[in-house]
Design a protein around this motif. Structure first.
Motif, short mmCIF file in Angstrom:
data_model
loop_
_atom_site.label_atom_id
_atom_site.label_comp_id
_atom_site.label_asym_id
_atom_site.label_seq_id
_atom_site.Cartn_x
_atom_site.Cartn_y
_atom_site.Cartn_z
N TYR A 14 -59.22 37.80 -24.93
CA TYR A 14 -60.36 38.59 -25.74
C TYR A 14 -61.50 37.96 -25.91
O TYR A 14 -61.56 36.68 -26.13
N TRP A 231 -63.27 53.21 -23.12
CA TRP A 231 -62.49 51.87 -23.05
C TRP A 231 -62.13 51.29 -21.93
O TRP A 231 -61.22 51.91 -21.02
N ASP A 233 -61.03 48.72 -19.03
CA ASP A 233 -60.12 47.56 -18.57
C ASP A 233 -60.69 47.19 -17.40
O ASP A 233 -61.46 47.35 -16.49
N ALA A 264 -66.30 49.86 -24.86
CA ALA A 264 -65.59 48.61 -25.17
C ALA A 264 -65.16 47.89 -23.53
O ALA A 264 -64.20 48.32 -22.98
N ARG A 266 -63.95 45.63 -22.38
CA ARG A 266 -63.07 44.20 -22.74
C ARG A 266 -63.25 43.09 -21.92
O ARG A 266 -63.38 43.18 -20.69
N THR A 267 -63.40 42.01 -22.50
CA THR A 267 -63.42 40.73 -21.93
C THR A 267 -64.75 40.14 -21.32
O THR A 267 -64.85 39.28 -20.82
N GLU A 273 -69.93 45.88 -24.62
CA GLU A 273 -68.55 45.22 -25.44
C GLU A 273 -68.68 45.52 -27.02
O GLU A 273 -68.83 44.51 -27.72
N VAL A 276 -64.24 44.19 -29.57
CA VAL A 276 -63.33 43.29 -28.83
C VAL A 276 -61.62 43.77 -29.09
O VAL A 276 -61.32 44.30 -29.99
N THR A 277 -60.83 43.32 -28.01
CA THR A 277 -59.48 44.05 -28.05
C THR A 277 -58.80 42.95 -27.73
O THR A 277 -58.06 42.92 -26.69
N GLU A 279 -55.09 41.52 -27.02
CA GLU A 279 -53.77 42.53 -26.43
C GLU A 279 -52.54 41.56 -26.75
O GLU A 279 -52.45 40.48 -26.68
N TRP A 291 -63.20 44.93 -34.19
CA TRP A 291 -61.97 44.35 -33.22
C TRP A 291 -60.79 45.46 -33.56
O TRP A 291 -60.88 46.07 -34.14
#
Length: 457
Positions: A14, A231, A233, A264, A266-267, A273, A276-277, A279, A291
């Motif tokens: 993250y 969101w 990925d 979001a 993410r990364t 973003e 932050v996420t 995992e 977050w």
């Protein structure tokens, strides 16, 4: 950050505080306050892969075969397995899917927003997209003529009716579309997480993929009601070979009619973003930025046969730890291939909700409060009240009537959150010694909450 640092065995790293950009749009900032009030999300990874009980998508990537194809008879090269995986849409028929029941269970669990996989890396779409034939509503999917066939439409509406927010999980990678993966390039059939070609050397093909991606994102943002969060990925899509899907362009278009919608990415860091996420982990300290930890209720994000689920005690302890550090918990449940939620998961969710019905004031709408978590006590605060949460990790833990609260702020009154009963206390150096009411029953509670106030101010 290199690809192997972003994702290891399917688990994402993250972004740090140094890459966070505070949004300038006042409506996005307002929505971030809403987000930080919610605290608890239900994340759901669901698709044709649930039929096999294997990890979602990852076994399709030859570069990830060493960890993702465990327990799979994938022969020498994996080509036959990949074909069988992509054909799972032809047998996916979740006839026991009842979105209203899912929404009712989520409501009873105290869930405040849903994070649902509209599309994972494998490219299978859980909505009636007009830009791909690899979808739940396609004629070659036996579920296509069911009245709930557009999974996203039915699920989102059922959850909205319960007052639960909507976040659309969307993978920026698509391992089914030929503008991302194709064996006509030098890689042949050996694929990895990224595109089969170098986007810099093949700009027209990359632009074709970008347009496809924008069209799908626009569909979700314009045809499926209010979306609170998008969101995204597959952060590696923007980290290899200077790839760029120009996500900001499509997000800003959608924000014209979905004002304040969070993104979001993410990364990736930067302006899109918005939170932050982490995992499958919880940061050691407060991050100082918005977050959300996405963590599985069982052992897998996708459905796994005979999976073992965390107990309500374990989940509440996890939630308290996260909230005390200023984050949200997205607890993941993988639905069964027939459309039902696993009974073990339902029991844990409902047990979690029972605790939250009594003690939710110490969780929802709160913000961080130093010293955050110390000496077995977690702290949150809201509207002039500091909540000191004492966690019991095991039902056999000793519940003492004397409780040490390492809080150095001014306190003139302490009460129990559940009973509103006043608690006698003594001011000590660097904290307060409480004489708590005796706990009824042999088992230690999951946690008990003390409300600290300074009535003199």
């Amino acid at each position: 950050m290199q690809e192997d640092e972003v994702v290891q065995e399917g688990v994402h790293n993250y972004s740090g505080k140094d890459s966070y950009v505070v949004p300038k749009d006042p409506k996005v900032l307002q929505k971030l306050e809403w987000f930080q009030d919610q605290k608890l999300a239900l994340m759901m990874h669901w698709g044709p892969y649930s039929q096999l009980g294997v990890v979602e998508s990852w076994a399709l990537s030859d570069a990830d075969a060493n960890w993702s194809r465990n327990g799979i008879d994938w022969e020498v090269t994996g080509e036959e397995f990949k074909k069988q995986y992509f054909d799972l849409n032809k047998t996916f028929n979740p006839v026991r899917f009842e979105p209203e029941k899912w929404a009712e269970i989520a409501s009873e669990a105290g869930i405040r927003y849903l994070v649902f996989t509209t599309k994972h890396h494998d490219g299978f779409c859980m909505w009636d997209t007009k830009h791909s034939d690899y979808k739940i509503t396609a004629p070659d999917c036996p579920y296509h003529n069911n009245h709930h066939a557009d999974i996203c439409a039915n699920l989102f509406e059922a959850f909205r009716k319960k007052g639960i927010g909507i976040a659309t999980y969307f993978s920026k990678a698509d391992w089914h579309i030929d503008s991302y993966w194709s064996d006509k390039y030098e890689r042949g059939s050996y694929q990895h997480r990224g595109p089969a070609y170098n986007p810099i050397e093949n700009p027209k093909e990359w632009e074709r993929f970008v347009n496809f991606t924008h069209n799908q994102i626009h569909e979700l943002g314009s045809q499926y009601g209010q979306i609170d969060i998008m969101w995204f990925d597959a952060g590696w899509v923007c980290k290899e070979n200077n790839q760029d899907i120009r996500l900001g362009e499509i997000i800003e278009k959608i924000r014209k009619f979905q004002p304040g919608m969070l993104c979001a990415d993410r990364t990736v860091g930067g302006a899109y973003e918005n939170y932050v996420t982490p995992e499958q982990c919880v940061p050691d300290e407060p991050l100082g930025i918005p977050w959300e930890s996405c963590i599985t209720l069982g052992t897998s994000f996708s459905f796994a046969y005979e999976d073992k689920y965390k107990s309500p005690r374990e989940v509440i302890a996890l939630l308290i730890d996260i909230v005390a550090k200023g984050g949200n918990l997205a607890i993941n449940v993988g639905p069964q291939p027939d459309g039902r939620l696993p009974q073990g998961a339902i029991r844990s969710l409902k047990g979690m909700g029972e605790w939250l019905k009594i003690y939710g004031d110490a969780i929802y709408g709160t913000r961080v409060c130093a010293p955050y978590k110390k000496d077995g006590i977690a702290f949150t605060q809201k509207e002039g009240t500091v909540y000191a949460i004492q966690i019991f990790n095991d039902e056999a833990d000793v519940v003492s009537s004397e409780v040490w609260i390492p809080y150095e702020g001014k306190v003139s009154e302490i009460t129990m959150l559940d009973s509103k009963e006043a608690v006698p206390f003594e001011k000590k150096d660097k904290g307060y010694l409480l004489h708590a009411p005796q706990v009824v029953g042999e088992a230690a509670p999951i946690a008990r909450v003390f409300c600290l106030k300074d009535k003199k101010n």
